[in-house]
Design an enzyme around this catalytic site. Sequence first.
Site, short mmCIF file in Angstrom:
data_model
loop_
_atom_site.label_atom_id
_atom_site.label_comp_id
_atom_site.label_asym_id
_atom_site.label_seq_id
_atom_site.Cartn_x
_atom_site.Cartn_y
_atom_site.Cartn_z
N ASP A 94 -2.18 -22.81 -5.02
CA ASP A 94 -0.85 -23.35 -4.72
C ASP A 94 -0.88 -24.85 -5.00
OD1 ASP A 94 -2.33 -24.38 -2.67
OD2 ASP A 94 -1.15 -23.47 -1.06
N ASP A 268 1.41 -12.93 -2.07
CA ASP A 268 0.22 -13.38 -1.34
C ASP A 268 0.62 -13.57 0.11
OD1 ASP A 268 1.64 -16.09 -1.69
OD2 ASP A 268 0.03 -16.51 -0.29
N CYS A 306 -7.91 6.71 5.67
CA CYS A 306 -8.44 5.58 4.91
C CYS A 306 -9.91 5.83 4.59
CB CYS A 306 -8.30 4.29 5.72
SG CYS A 306 -8.94 2.85 4.88
N CYS A 308 -11.99 3.37 3.41
CA CYS A 308 -12.63 2.06 3.22
C CYS A 308 -13.99 2.03 3.93
CB CYS A 308 -11.73 0.93 3.74
SG CYS A 308 -11.82 0.60 5.50
N CYS A 311 -13.66 2.30 7.77
CA CYS A 311 -13.26 3.61 8.30
C CYS A 311 -14.31 4.70 8.03
CB CYS A 311 -11.91 4.01 7.72
SG CYS A 311 -10.59 2.93 8.32
N HIS A 337 -10.67 -3.67 6.32
CA HIS A 337 -9.72 -2.56 6.36
C HIS A 337 -8.31 -3.01 5.97
CE1 HIS A 337 -7.39 0.91 7.63
NE2 HIS A 337 -6.59 0.02 8.16
ZN ZN Z 1 -10.02 1.64 6.49
#
Ligand code: ZN
Length: 379
Positions: A94, A268, A306, A308, A311, A337
Amino acid sequence: MTAIRYELIKTCKQTGARLGRVHTPHGSFDTPAFMPVGTLATVKTMSPEDLKEMGAGIILSNTYHLWLRPGHEIIKEAGGLHKFMNWDRAILTDSGGFQVFSLSEFRKIEEEGVHFRNHMSGEKLFLSPEKAMEIQNALGSDIMMAFDECPPYPATFDYMKKSVERTSRWAERCLNAHARPEDQGLFGIVQGGEYEELRKQSARDLTSLDFPGYAIGGLSVGEPKDIMNRMLEYTTPLLPPNKPRYLMGVGSPDSLIDGSIRGIDMFDCVLPTRIARNGTLMTSTGRLVVKNAQFTRDFGPIDENCDCYTCRNYSRAYIRHLIKCDETFGIRLTSYHNLYFLLRLMEKVRQAIMEDRLGDFREEFFERYGFNKPNAKNF
Ligand SMILES: [Zn+2]
């Protein structure tokens, strides 16, 4: 030859959302895209390898913060921001303007630039379009942002008009001061608050300067969501279709979907990592506050849908314990996550555009997430 090129792949027949790709000197990323925020040259508690693993093609870093610490000269000496932080994909910086206006005290805006005090040390500083370009040229980001003024909401029409006109003059000065146009793309920022006439004026001024991309600034600064959506609907058609469009500071799941529907390509926000640090998680069925007592003996994952790292390996009870004890590893797990959740969400948005069903996807997502309920808890 411009450093940044936008490729439009497909427009969703149901909504008008754009599926595209932005090409940068550090690789390409698919749009609509969410950019994780690495304010101080790090996305808090995430390694660059983590970010790659979750599929981030671009991250954002803050000019103001890196200017103050460690200083842009040191980063330049290191070979630029990519080398300094060991990130070889795209980076957007930025302009520093937003932080000057939101963090610093005693600021005084003049035609030449802004006088203000360092928010930590109180030292007197001055930031101008030329200085913002010098810093970003030293950082070597792929996408730089023009130095603008982002007035708070609400601002009067008269103030906003003066501000928009100054921002246009500053944008032209940024273009003239930009020393590396062949390897860094500079985006202009359309301001104008909630005033259509001023949005139009700002878009006209900036598009006449022919930037390789445009941001829509001054939204998500406290105005109601319907004003944001109305301004997006009004502003995006004023921008050239062959350039990327970036909505600054927006990252709640509903706003990412609604922004995409209105033709935005890049977003963002610090939201996913900021709320992660106090244990608030985005899940496929809505918001989850892992510190709540109900999770004390809950040995299931944060989100059953999920896959990820967090998880797959850790339970709500364990993460609750870590967050309650202020353990860094807990923050790392929740940050992972939430970022993964938003990056997957954008992947699903792109898939839905490909299949001309983003409108249906929105309905299903809002229903499951609980956004359609009256008084739905948002972020
Ligand atoms: Zn997750």
